[in-house]
Design a protein around this motif. Structure first.
Motif, PDB file in Angstrom:
ATOM      1  N   TRP A 148       2.937  11.640  -0.328  1.00  0.00           N
ATOM      2  CA  TRP A 148       3.496  10.383   0.161  1.00  0.00           C
ATOM      3  C   TRP A 148       4.959  10.261  -0.245  1.00  0.00           C
ATOM      4  CZ3 TRP A 148       1.507   6.634   3.277  1.00  0.00           C
ATOM      5  CH2 TRP A 148       0.154   6.737   3.597  1.00  0.00           C
ATOM      6  N   CYS A 149       5.772   9.820   0.708  1.00  0.00           N
ATOM      7  CA  CYS A 149       7.202   9.630   0.452  1.00  0.00           C
ATOM      8  C   CYS A 149       7.486   8.176   0.106  1.00  0.00           C
ATOM      9  CB  CYS A 149       8.022  10.046   1.677  1.00  0.00           C
ATOM     10  SG  CYS A 149       7.815  11.772   2.149  1.00  0.00           S
ATOM     11  N   LYS A 150       8.666   7.941  -0.416  1.00  0.00           N
ATOM     12  CA  LYS A 150       9.103   6.583  -0.737  1.00  0.00           C
ATOM     13  C   LYS A 150       9.256   5.785   0.558  1.00  0.00           C
ATOM     14  CE  LYS A 150      12.824   4.133  -3.138  1.00  0.00           C
ATOM     15  NZ  LYS A 150      14.105   4.287  -3.860  1.00  0.00           N
ATOM     16  N   PRO A 151       8.797   4.525   0.588  1.00  0.00           N
ATOM     17  CA  PRO A 151       8.934   3.710   1.802  1.00  0.00           C
ATOM     18  C   PRO A 151      10.379   3.629   2.276  1.00  0.00           C
ATOM     19  CG  PRO A 151       7.493   2.621   0.229  1.00  0.00           C
ATOM     20  CD  PRO A 151       8.075   3.806  -0.489  1.00  0.00           C
ATOM     21  N   LYS A 152      10.566   3.748   3.579  1.00  0.00           N
ATOM     22  CA  LYS A 152      11.901   3.745   4.166  1.00  0.00           C
ATOM     23  C   LYS A 152      12.061   2.563   5.123  1.00  0.00           C
ATOM     24  CE  LYS A 152      12.237   8.797   4.003  1.00  0.00           C
ATOM     25  NZ  LYS A 152      12.452  10.039   4.806  1.00  0.00           N
ATOM     26  N   PHE A 153      13.305   2.235   5.398  1.00  0.00           N
ATOM     27  CA  PHE A 153      13.591   1.168   6.348  1.00  0.00           C
ATOM     28  C   PHE A 153      13.256   1.624   7.768  1.00  0.00           C
ATOM     29  CE2 PHE A 153      16.306   0.080   2.739  1.00  0.00           C
ATOM     30  CZ  PHE A 153      16.057  -1.276   2.609  1.00  0.00           C
ATOM     31  N   ARG A 154      12.759   0.683   8.568  1.00  0.00           N
ATOM     32  CA  ARG A 154      12.392   0.976   9.947  1.00  0.00           C
ATOM     33  C   ARG A 154      13.605   0.794  10.857  1.00  0.00           C
ATOM     34  NH1 ARG A 154       7.580   3.537   9.238  1.00  0.00           N
ATOM     35  NH2 ARG A 154       6.123   2.245   8.029  1.00  0.00           N
ATOM     36  N   LYS A 205       0.830  -1.203   0.000  1.00  0.00           N
ATOM     37  CA  LYS A 205       0.000   0.000   0.000  1.00  0.00           C
ATOM     38  C   LYS A 205       0.868   1.259   0.000  1.00  0.00           C
ATOM     39  CE  LYS A 205      -3.784  -2.271   2.481  1.00  0.00           C
ATOM     40  NZ  LYS A 205      -4.525  -2.329   3.770  1.00  0.00           N
ATOM     41  N   ALA A 206       1.992   1.203   0.732  1.00  0.00           N
ATOM     42  CA  ALA A 206       2.890   2.361   0.774  1.00  0.00           C
ATOM     43  C   ALA A 206       3.465   2.651  -0.605  1.00  0.00           C
ATOM     44  CB  ALA A 206       4.016   2.115   1.779  1.00  0.00           C
ATOM     45  N   TRP A 207       3.834   1.607  -1.350  1.00  0.00           N
ATOM     46  CA  TRP A 207       4.350   1.810  -2.706  1.00  0.00           C
ATOM     47  C   TRP A 207       3.257   2.344  -3.629  1.00  0.00           C
ATOM     48  CZ3 TRP A 207       9.042   2.490  -4.128  1.00  0.00           C
ATOM     49  CH2 TRP A 207      10.095   1.840  -3.487  1.00  0.00           C
ATOM     50  N   ASN A 208       2.037   1.835  -3.498  1.00  0.00           N
ATOM     51  CA  ASN A 208       0.933   2.323  -4.334  1.00  0.00           C
ATOM     52  C   ASN A 208       0.659   3.798  -4.068  1.00  0.00           C
ATOM     53  OD1 ASN A 208       0.572  -0.204  -5.512  1.00  0.00           O
ATOM     54  ND2 ASN A 208      -0.959  -0.844  -4.019  1.00  0.00           N
ATOM     55  N   ASN A 209       0.701   4.188  -2.809  1.00  0.00           N
ATOM     56  CA  ASN A 209       0.480   5.592  -2.470  1.00  0.00           C
ATOM     57  C   ASN A 209       1.607   6.480  -2.993  1.00  0.00           C
ATOM     58  OD1 ASN A 209      -1.906   4.995  -1.111  1.00  0.00           O
ATOM     59  ND2 ASN A 209      -0.881   4.710   0.851  1.00  0.00           N
ATOM     60  N   PHE A 210       2.824   5.940  -2.982  1.00  0.00           N
ATOM     61  CA  PHE A 210       3.973   6.708  -3.466  1.00  0.00           C
ATOM     62  C   PHE A 210       3.858   6.988  -4.966  1.00  0.00           C
ATOM     63  CE2 PHE A 210       8.309   6.492  -5.363  1.00  0.00           C
ATOM     64  CZ  PHE A 210       8.765   7.723  -4.904  1.00  0.00           C
TER      65      PHE A 210
END
Length: 261
Positions: free
Chosen positions: A130-136, A117-122
């Motif tokens: 929305w930002c690019k998904p990052k490592f936690r 979902k995070a990639w789809n929003n990006f």
């Protein structure tokens, strides 16, 4: 005469947050689940980036016209598929370590679902914020995980127990809720830890007719100007003019330039 079909009553989602007071054993369970969620997210993101990079590198070396590709080149492309939620999830499940079976399988499933979902929003142009998904990182102030198998019985919230869990069944305890639950029907439950304290957010599915609205006072309601829209039971009000939105984009651009100097 045509029969009138009765529409099903509309449902609303109401989220309530409760503080949990687990014992020493269940605190360890929650901490390990938070760590496992972070591990699954980072592993999934690393695999996603690796698959995307391999795919792009291969495509750049081949012809831009797909119709001109040879059968051998098509096979190479098939061996380097584009990353997707399903592919990444299946690869992580197939490569699970023995210690991972001590945790619920749903933690991995939901983590990769949120990553997708995070990639789809990006990539969604309608959501430019929305930002690019990052490592936690384990140093983040809030750590948490999600569960879609939790149950509530007599005001006690029970977290699902993995078959390979190291905690014996007789030591597995539920969490007493501080308030009476709104309903027996709820969706995904979010457990999180913040400043050494444990919380849970439960999203209930409630019929619109059962929602109790506060009495009208006749007083005006103030809304922060940075809020793009204000949703309420009666509808939706846009409070951020388009002109102001364009100004904010310019401010964001110049702030980035200033940060580099």
């Amino acid at each position: 005469m045509a029969e009138q079909v009765k529409e099903a009553p509309a449902e609303l989602i109401q989220t309530r947050v409760y503080e949990l007071r687990p014992n020493k054993t269940m605190r360890k369970v929650l901490d390990e689940a938070c760590d496992y969620r972070r591990y699954c997210w980072n592993q999934g993101l690393a695999l996603w980036n690796e698959m995307y990079k391999a795919r792009q590198t291969l495509k750049s070396s081949l012809s831009t016209d797909f119709k001109k590709l040879t059968e051998e080149q098509k096979v190479l492309l098939k061996d380097k598929p584009s990353p997707s939620e399903r592919r990444v999830r299946n690869m992580l499940v197939a490569d699970k370590k023995d210690w991972q079976y001590t945790q619920s399988a749903r933690i991995l499933q939901l983590a990769i679902s949120d990553l997708g979902k995070a990639w789809n929003n990006f990539f969604d142009k309608a959501q430019p914020g929305w930002c690019k998904p990052k490592f936690r990182s384990k140093r983040e102030a809030r750590q948490g995980f999600k569960s879609d198998r939790s149950k509530i019985k007599d005001g006690i919230l029970y977290l699902e127990r993995a078959r390979g869990s190291r905690v014996p069944k007789d030591q597995w305890r539920g969490f007493k809720l501080s308030e009476k639950p709104l309903s027996d029907e709820f969706g995904v439950v979010s457990y999180f830890k913040e400043k050494g304290r444990y919380y849970v957010a439960i999203s209930y599915k409630i019929k619109a007719e059962d929602v109790k609205l506060p009495d009208k006072t006749g007083k005006a309601t103030a809304v922060d100007v940075n809020v793009g829209h204000f949703d309420y039971t009666g509808g939706r009000v846009n409070v951020l003019p388009k002109k102001l939105d364009r100004i904010y984009k310019k401010i964001k651009h110049y702030q980035r330039q200033l940060a580099k100097k």
